[in-house]
Structure formats: structure tokens, C-alpha cells
Design a protein around this motif. Sequence first.
Motif, PDB file in Angstrom:
ATOM      1  N   HIS A   1     -43.585 -29.918 122.571  1.00 23.03           N
ATOM      2  CA  HIS A   1     -42.458 -29.468 123.387  1.00 23.03           C
ATOM      3  C   HIS A   1     -41.469 -28.769 122.462  1.00 23.03           C
ATOM      4  N   GLU A   2     -41.571 -27.451 122.402  1.00 26.46           N
ATOM      5  CA  GLU A   2     -40.764 -26.691 121.450  1.00 26.46           C
ATOM      6  C   GLU A   2     -40.730 -25.226 121.877  1.00 26.46           C
ATOM      7  N   ARG A   3     -39.790 -24.477 121.344  1.00 26.11           N
ATOM      8  CA  ARG A   3     -39.757 -23.039 121.546  1.00 26.11           C
ATOM      9  C   ARG A   3     -40.848 -22.392 120.699  1.00 26.11           C
ATOM     10  N   PHE A   4     -41.478 -21.350 121.245  1.00 23.08           N
ATOM     11  CA  PHE A   4     -42.548 -20.722 120.464  1.00 23.08           C
ATOM     12  C   PHE A   4     -42.021 -19.931 119.281  1.00 23.08           C
ATOM     13  N   SER A   5     -40.724 -19.676 119.243  1.00 23.27           N
ATOM     14  CA  SER A   5     -40.145 -19.020 118.075  1.00 23.27           C
ATOM     15  C   SER A   5     -40.186 -19.930 116.842  1.00 23.27           C
ATOM     16  N   ARG A   6     -40.487 -21.200 117.035  1.00 23.38           N
ATOM     17  CA  ARG A   6     -40.576 -22.157 115.927  1.00 23.38           C
ATOM     18  C   ARG A   6     -42.014 -22.616 115.721  1.00 23.38           C
ATOM     19  N   LEU A   7     -42.950 -21.771 116.114  1.00 20.89           N
ATOM     20  CA  LEU A   7     -44.350 -22.187 116.039  1.00 20.89           C
ATOM     21  C   LEU A   7     -44.809 -22.455 114.608  1.00 20.89           C
ATOM     22  N   ASP A   8     -44.234 -21.755 113.643  1.00 25.77           N
ATOM     23  CA  ASP A   8     -44.608 -22.015 112.252  1.00 25.77           C
ATOM     24  C   ASP A   8     -44.169 -23.407 111.813  1.00 25.77           C
ATOM     25  N   GLU A   9     -43.020 -23.867 112.308  1.00 23.67           N
ATOM     26  CA  GLU A   9     -42.547 -25.209 111.987  1.00 23.67           C
ATOM     27  C   GLU A   9     -43.423 -26.262 112.650  1.00 23.67           C
ATOM     28  N   VAL A  10     -43.877 -25.980 113.879  1.00 21.34           N
ATOM     29  CA  VAL A  10     -44.779 -26.904 114.563  1.00 21.34           C
ATOM     30  C   VAL A  10     -46.092 -27.021 113.792  1.00 21.34           C
TER      31      VAL A  10
END
Length: 343
Positions: free
Chosen positions: A88-97
Motif C-alpha cells: 500500500h504505497e504510491r508508485f512514485s516510491r516504487l524503488d523504496e518498496v
Amino acid sequence: MAGRGGSETDAAGGPARHLPVLLAEVLSHLAPRDGGVYVDGTFGAGGYTRAILEAADTRVIAIDRDPNAIRDGQALVAESAGRLTLAHERFSRLDEVVEAEGTGLVDGVVLDIGVSSMQLDEGERGFSFRRDGPLDMRMSSEGPSAADLVARLGETDLANLIYRFGEERQSRAIARAIVAARAQAPIERTLQLAEIIAKVVWAKPHEPHPATRSFQALRIAVNDELGELARALSAAERALKPGGRLVVVTFHSLEDRIVKNFLAHRAKASAGSRHMPALDGPAPSFRLVARGAVEAGDEETARNPRARSAKLRAAERTEAPAHPPGDLDRFLPPLPAADARSR
């Protein structure tokens, strides 16, 4: 933000759809392989994720900012026997995920930019101009709503927002009508706003609803969709291993222009001159896989009208380092005179 469709055009971006658009083309360009790790940055109803899991013995990290999508995706998690992780996150932070998952760099990223049928089908989410509900439009149910923007923005700023994010030529007349209407009573419902717009924008039979572009503009502003897209492209650049594929499907010109310009910039070597070689700029971080945009064929568009506006662009990561993310503003359209998200 994952577009899913059916047959009814009831929100900005087109009709809801239940089957992923350009699915065969997405898989062809993503090229899933056994042992690969892939990111579906716009999980939605899980169409692309399921197809990637079925294409090979892959692992998928799927992301969505809508908590309802994460909730509804748990059945697919159970089916995947440990090969699917939902975040559950914004895809703009996909690298952090991806970093948090500890998988290392990934083999592919797919982004399907649009509106989910789950959001459209629920009138209370406030995305639809055909279903009554609170004028909300928030993907994550956080921050200012569309009703807040309609209530707070001045006429000029509201017209700018509708023109630039909705590409609506009658934006000034619409803004004028909204300001006049809110002086009489707060605008808090979707059908209330749609009726105000329909009084000043006339549509011929079989043309999109008069409120289509205005609702698109408000949704984009409420969710910072274009900024999120630019940041997601940069995050994918950081998350992909050399040879990893980035595949993006868009549904309107504002989105496609950002993707096109980003990939063209990242795939282009720094220009030199007769007197100075091109040594001072970053090396290309992507190689274009699809030359130009890939569009749906006649069979798919006949089956799903939304596919007519879909465009796919794809690129492959090179071994060069990711470019600094500080240049993303160059890919965004000019913002309205007043930042809608801060008013």
C-alpha cells in the motif's frame, strides 16, 4: 491508478474496463522470464499482475495507493503461493518498496496509468459524473478533495486548472459557472457539479459527457497525478537492473507526453559539438524498445472502446547510472497560476 474498463464512459479518461488494455503487448515488451522479479506499480484489479505470474515462474511486487485495491487483492496473494507481495504505497516510491523487499534490482516495471473500475463503480469515491456521490476523487482518501478545490480556487486559477489538466477549451465559461453556483450553495456532489458544467458545455449525441475533461482536471490536481507519474518513471529508472524493461500504458495526451519526453531524454546521449566531445552529461540510462507508441489493434478496440486512446511505450535499462531526479519538472506541463494542492 490503474485503468480498468467496461462499456460506459463515466469518468475522466474513459470507460471502466475489466480486462487490462494492451495485455499481449505489455507481456511482449516486458518479456517475463523464470526467476525474474517484476513490479506492477498500478495494481488496481490485478490484471497485469496475474498475467505476469502466469507467464513464467516470476515474483511480482504490486503497488497501489488505494487501500481498497490492496484489500481486494489478498485473494490473488493467497493464490500466488508466496510469489506476490502487495504494498500500500504510491508508485512514485516504487524503488523504496523494492529496496524494502530486499530483492535487489528488478527485471521489469509496468505502469498502467488511469482510473480503476473499482473507483468508478463506487459512487461514494466521487470520480464519476454519472453516479452521484460526494465530490471526492482522492485515490488514497487523504488530503484535499475535489470539493475543496472547487470551493477554494479563484475563477482564474480554476479556469487554468481545467484548461491545462483537462485540455478543456471552454474552461473559462465552466469556471465562471462554478463560481456563480457556489455563491448560491456549496458544490459537494458529483452530479451537482456535472449538471453545472453541462449547462455551459454542449455535447452532441455519442460525444463524451460535457464534464469529462473538467472531472479529469480535478482528479489530476487532487492526486498530483502528473507529478506522481514523473517521479514514478524516475523511481523505475533507479529500481531496474541493466537489461530490465519499463513498460508504460497511458490513456490521454498529458500522460503520454510525459512518458515520451522522459524516455527520449533518458535514451539520448549528451550532445557535443565540433569543438567539444559529449563528455560532461550523464550517459543514456535507457534504450528505447518500442520506437514510438504501440496502439491497440482493431479487434481490441472493437471489444473495448477505451483501448482506442491507449498508448504503450517501452524502454530497456542500460548499465549507466540513473540520472539525478532533480530534473523532473522539465517533463511536466505548466501548473495553474495557484497550486491547487495548497489552496
